[in-house]
Scaffold this motif. Structure first.
Motif, PDB file in Angstrom:
ATOM      1  N   THR A  72       0.922  -0.901   0.037  1.00 37.26           N
ATOM      2  CA  THR A  72       0.041  -0.003   0.083  1.00 37.26           C
ATOM      3  C   THR A  72       0.927   1.362   0.128  1.00 37.26           C
ATOM      4  OG1 THR A  72      -0.273   0.311   2.332  1.00 37.26           O
ATOM      5  CG2 THR A  72      -1.850  -1.102   1.266  1.00 37.26           C
ATOM      6  N   ALA A  73       0.243   2.431  -0.420  1.00 41.67           N
ATOM      7  CA  ALA A  73       1.041   3.660  -0.422  1.00 41.67           C
ATOM      8  C   ALA A  73       1.430   3.940   1.111  1.00 41.67           C
ATOM      9  CB  ALA A  73      -0.040   4.741  -0.956  1.00 41.67           C
ATOM     10  N   GLN A  74       0.496   3.587   1.992  1.00 46.78           N
ATOM     11  CA  GLN A  74       0.980   4.109   3.509  1.00 46.78           C
ATOM     12  C   GLN A  74       2.206   3.369   3.946  1.00 46.78           C
ATOM     13  OE1 GLN A  74      -2.309   3.103   2.321  1.00 46.78           O
ATOM     14  NE2 GLN A  74      -3.392   5.039   2.441  1.00 46.78           N
ATOM     15  N   GLU A  75       2.293   2.061   3.514  1.00 43.50           N
ATOM     16  CA  GLU A  75       3.138   1.383   3.751  1.00 43.50           C
ATOM     17  C   GLU A  75       4.546   1.888   3.239  1.00 43.50           C
ATOM     18  OE1 GLU A  75       1.093  -3.145   4.356  1.00 43.50           O
ATOM     19  OE2 GLU A  75       2.613  -2.717   2.569  1.00 43.50           O
ATOM     20  N   ALA A  77       5.214   5.192   2.424  1.00 44.87           N
ATOM     21  CA  ALA A  77       5.296   6.565   2.950  1.00 44.87           C
ATOM     22  C   ALA A  77       6.159   6.023   4.320  1.00 44.87           C
ATOM     23  CB  ALA A  77       3.955   7.142   3.137  1.00 44.87           C
ATOM     24  N   MET A  78       5.726   5.080   4.946  1.00 40.88           N
ATOM     25  CA  MET A  78       6.465   4.844   6.346  1.00 40.88           C
ATOM     26  C   MET A  78       7.621   4.227   6.399  1.00 40.88           C
ATOM     27  SD  MET A  78       5.622   5.241   9.633  1.00 40.88           S
ATOM     28  CE  MET A  78       7.177   5.036  10.991  1.00 40.88           C
ATOM     29  N   ALA A 147      -5.424  -3.643   3.836  1.00 36.04           N
ATOM     30  CA  ALA A 147      -5.899  -2.729   4.726  1.00 36.04           C
ATOM     31  C   ALA A 147      -5.739  -3.161   6.254  1.00 36.04           C
ATOM     32  CB  ALA A 147      -7.223  -2.282   4.290  1.00 36.04           C
ATOM     33  N   GLN A 150      -0.593  -4.313   9.835  1.00 27.37           N
ATOM     34  CA  GLN A 150       0.356  -3.232  10.282  1.00 27.37           C
ATOM     35  C   GLN A 150       1.497  -3.776  10.003  1.00 27.37           C
ATOM     36  OE1 GLN A 150       2.083  -0.761  10.362  1.00 27.37           O
ATOM     37  NE2 GLN A 150       0.624   0.281  11.625  1.00 27.37           N
ATOM     38  N   ALA A 421       2.582   8.253  -3.595  1.00 30.19           N
ATOM     39  CA  ALA A 421       2.642   7.212  -2.276  1.00 30.19           C
ATOM     40  C   ALA A 421       3.520   7.482  -1.341  1.00 30.19           C
ATOM     41  CB  ALA A 421       2.404   5.688  -3.146  1.00 30.19           C
TER      42      ALA A 421
END
Length: 453
Positions: A72-75, A77-78, A147, A150, A421
């Motif tokens: 994912t984009a969130q992964e 970015a982090m 989604a 984590q 992302a």
């Protein structure tokens, strides 16, 4: 006192290597093979790479690149924030969908010459392109599965935020940071999808199944650097490792260019799928061992020539996954690449590659670079290529995904999507090499001027 990002990066690279040696014992065999080959090469007086004493030679034994695939984009970015704590920035954009691999990627690595000399650890980081899953229901299931997970520990997130707020980490926090981040890269055999969904994802693409089906992304290979990949390949085969039939990248040359890679095929690893009665035993093929040989970084002109010659080869013959046409492919590669100059001076004078300059023993007459090189007042050594090749990366991926991973599908590049992302632009690798070359020339000319005064 804050720990330097380079020290954190070196500690993380060492911890990753130790973990991967435990998880994939054959990786330990690879490291031993590479160390033996490198020792032999460095003992030779005519080492073609003309490595800079005290810089490139001192980093080779610890040099590694890893690869990780995110969902994912969130992964992403982090992950970018985590790597920034280690002094690693995103460099380059790689669209692997053109080679039937449904990801696009960047490489997180140090960018300055001093940081690279301290520890050049790089992680080739891919983001799954979910839009390439054609089955809408399966695509939605993949989105929902990703989604829910984590991939970072609470400690990783907290320490990354602390490093950002304080401008770095002190010793104890830096040690904890390395330990916490390591958990993201650890292998977990428990799948987070049932076996039927796993099979459906494999039918869409084996790499999609690898990214979506597990609670963490797990490092899928860790790559030591060899100074003679052909000798290392022969040693792999002699040791009984299931090596690839061909070495990816350019052919063997007197003056190595860019990047050559080979690997042993992926492990068939036991996994467990959730089911009504608890767990169902199964298997998964994802992680493999890889080695690489790095040559000189090419300029845009040099890279255009490389890409043209490689395209010419691949328009006539593609290496078969089973190795059945390996000899024919290598012969065609060597034939076509005879058009690529193979001395350092030709590569320099034709503007095909990047070099570091240093002051030599010859007498300086004027400030013309070619004249100074002719006189020995200036010397050249190649700037090592720190990045990757999309066709080679795809070839390594495909060799470990099976014949059914290949297709003729091609998609448009999506650099803007990856950068959105990530939350930042990726650096231009050519600009980094150009700056390194210009800085070494400026310093050398200043020293010559000072010597003449």
């Amino acid at each position: 006192m804050k720990v330097s990002p380079s020290k954190i990066r070196a500690d993380f690279s060492a911890a990753m290597s130790a973990m991967y040696r435990e998880e994939v014992p054959a990786y330990g065999d690879l490291v031993e093979i590479v160390e033996g080959v490198n020792k032999d090469v460095l003992a030779q007086p005519d080492n073609a790479l003309a490595l800079t004493p005290g810089e490139d030679t001192s980093r080779i034994s610890a040099e590694r690149h890893g690869a990780i695939r995110l969902g994912t984009a969130q992964e992403l970015a982090m992950m970018g924030r985590v790597f920034a704590v280690m002094g690693m920035e995103p460099v380059g954009y790689y669209d692997l969908s053109v080679a039937s691999v449904p990801v696009h990627s960047t490489a997180f690595r140090p960018v300055g010459r001093d940081a690279l000399a301290e520890n050049p650890f790089r992680v080739f980081t891919s983001l799954l392109r979910l839009e390439l899953i054609e089955d809408e229901a399966l695509r939605e299931k993949a989105v929902e599965t990703l989604a829910r997970r984590q991939i970072f520990t609470e400690g990783t997130i907290a320490l990354t935020e602390k490093a950002e707020a304080q401008g770095g980490l002190e010793d104890e926090d830096a040690k904890r940071f390395v330990a916490e981040v390591l958990e993201t890269f650890r292998w977990h055999p428990e799948a987070c999808v049932d076996s039927d969904t796993f099979e459906d994802l494999i039918k869409a693409h084996r790499l999609i199944a690898d990214v979506v089906s597990f609670k963490g992304p797990h490092i899928n290979h860790l790559t030591p650097r060899t100074l003679d990949i052909d000798a290392a390949q022969a040693a792999m085969l002699a040791k009984g490792l299931p090596a690839k039939a061909i070495v990816e990248g350019p052919p063997r040359r007197t003056c190595p260019i860019l990047l050559r890679q080979t690997a042993f095929k992926a492990l068939n690893e036991a996994v467990r799928f959730p089911c009504a009665d608890g767990w169902q035993e199964g298997h998964h093929t994802a992680r493999f061992g890889e080695i690489e040989q790095r040559g000189v970084a090419l300029t845009p002109t040099g890279r255009a020539l490389y890409d043209r010659l490689l395209a010419e080869v691949r328009s006539e013959i593609l290496p078969a996954a089973d190795g059945s046409n390996a000899a024919e492919y290598v012969a065609k590669l060597e034939e076509v690449f005879a058009a690529f100059p193979d001395t350092w001076r030709e590569l320099h004078d034709q503007g095909l590659a990047y070099f570091k300059y240093a002051v030599g023993d010859g007498e300086a007459q004027g400030m013309d670079v070619a004249t100074l090189l002719d006189a020995g007042a200036l010397t050249l050594s190649p700037i090592i290529y720190e990045d990757f090749l999309p066709v080679s990366a795809a070839g390594i991926f495909q060799s470990n995904l099976g014949d059914d991973a290949r297709s003729d599908r091609q998609e448009a590049s999506s650099r803007a999507v990856l950068e959105a992302a990530l939350g930042k632009t990726v650096a231009d690798e050519f600009a980094l090499y150009e700056a390194m070359q210009a800085a070494s020339l400026e310093a050398s000319l200043e020293q010559l001027n000072a010597n003449a005064a």
